[in-house]
Enzyme design. Sequence first.
Site, PDB file in Angstrom:
ATOM      1  CE  LYS A  66      34.438  -1.746  16.593  1.00  0.00           C
ATOM      2  NZ  LYS A  66      33.740  -0.655  17.162  1.00  0.00           N
ATOM      3  CG  ASP A 104      32.119   7.491  15.093  1.00  0.00           C
ATOM      4  OD1 ASP A 104      33.152   7.007  14.590  1.00  0.00           O
ATOM      5  OD2 ASP A 104      31.471   6.921  15.994  1.00  0.00           O
ATOM      6  NE  ARG A 157      40.190   8.683  38.582  1.00  0.00           N
ATOM      7  CZ  ARG A 157      40.272   9.779  39.341  1.00  0.00           C
ATOM      8  NH1 ARG A 157      40.101  10.966  38.814  1.00  0.00           N
ATOM      9  NH2 ARG A 157      40.517   9.674  40.631  1.00  0.00           N
ATOM     10  CE1 TYR A 162      27.770  -0.659  17.763  1.00  0.00           C
ATOM     11  CE2 TYR A 162      28.310   0.941  19.460  1.00  0.00           C
ATOM     12  CZ  TYR A 162      28.093  -0.365  19.070  1.00  0.00           C
ATOM     13  OH  TYR A 162      28.188  -1.366  19.986  1.00  0.00           O
TER      14      TYR A 162
END
Length: 393
Positions: free
Chosen positions: A210, A185, A57, A110
């Site tokens: 994507k 973005d 982590r 988005y």
Amino acid sequence: MPKNSRKTDIVHGIHTCHITTMDLVPPIHLTSTFRFRDADHGAGIFGGTDTGYVYTRIGNPTVDLLAEKMALLEETQGAVPAASGMAAVASVALTLAGAGDNMVCCSTLYGGTFALFNQDLKKFNIEGRFLPPFQCCDDGQIRKLMDARTRFLFIETPANPTLDIIDIERWAAIAASAGIPLVVDNTFASPYLQRPIALGADIVVHSATKYLGGHGDIIGGVVVGKGEIIERIKSEYFSHFGAVMSPFNAWLFLRGIKTLAVRMERHCQNAQKVAEWLEQHPKISRVFYPGLPSHPGHKTAQKQMDGFGGMIAFEVKGGIEAGKAVMNRVKLCILAVSLGDCETLIQHPASMTHATYTSAERNAAGITDGLIRLSVGIEDVDDIIEDLDQAIR
Ligand code: LCS
């Protein structure tokens, strides 16, 4: 040594093989924890006087390799992979802003990002302030929304789903004059087509799901930026909110990125042809593709992008009912959300990806009910056009 070209960096950049195994492809470090040499080594790492991995982590070699690759491709120093694009966006917002703060962004985002900024962050008393698309180039309107508690500016360009093109240099100048970061973005363009940090932005976020992954098989995100801000995002957000990327997914992203250049070139070529074909079709009323001279952002896209990407939005004459008929009749194109995959995907933003907006919010953001979004794949473009043609007819 001469500076590698971007295409070469995409294939070779960063990876060095292990001195004994000499593998071409890096191994996946599938381990949740790491051994300390002795108690002092462990204490030293926690105390900041020694180096080494501790726990996945907090850091993992495979995930770090992806971070280094993304920093190289986005032409900056640091990056931190995230469990999803939304985790990347949330990490930036919750690191830069706290209770009483706000951020200013374009309203065309988005749907998940819009919901986060417009609803979820309210629970933290962080306010999203949104500019309508036609005001995104209006410096006065942008400044009007900003005040002493504005912690960052946020844009998507090209924007999901309308393909609006926002002038990155212009927004970067406004952010710089206020002494706050501009976050971009860059999902729709990918670093192959656009590098916002070289244009003055401070932080880039991606839904790596994507084009970076490119094969529709993984969810992931990444935040890219200068070392200092990335260290803050890692220690303040990822360490404790915990939305990190798994080593296995990082390895798949490293694999996907190797073909980014060839895939993006084919996406761009195919999308240009499909957009031009749609634009002359008698049953199509509007086409939004930055590669068309008719697109209002065409010149800005030429200035800040190396290609116009694989995403198109269009409206069918007859509105949403006609649009639904097209989506129900395609045979090769696949009716599904997401984008940037090898397959051509078609979907309806108002009822799918952007259903998080109210109808009034969608109108304010320029997302009409009749808008159809196409993620043009890398198939033979004649087959894509033939499929759309039979569906539209
Ligand atoms: N940013 C952009 C521009 C996106 O398009 C998406 C997802 C995200 C962030 C969030 O990334 P994720 O958490 O899904 O990796 N866009 C989607 C879309 O248009 N259809 O399905 C997901």
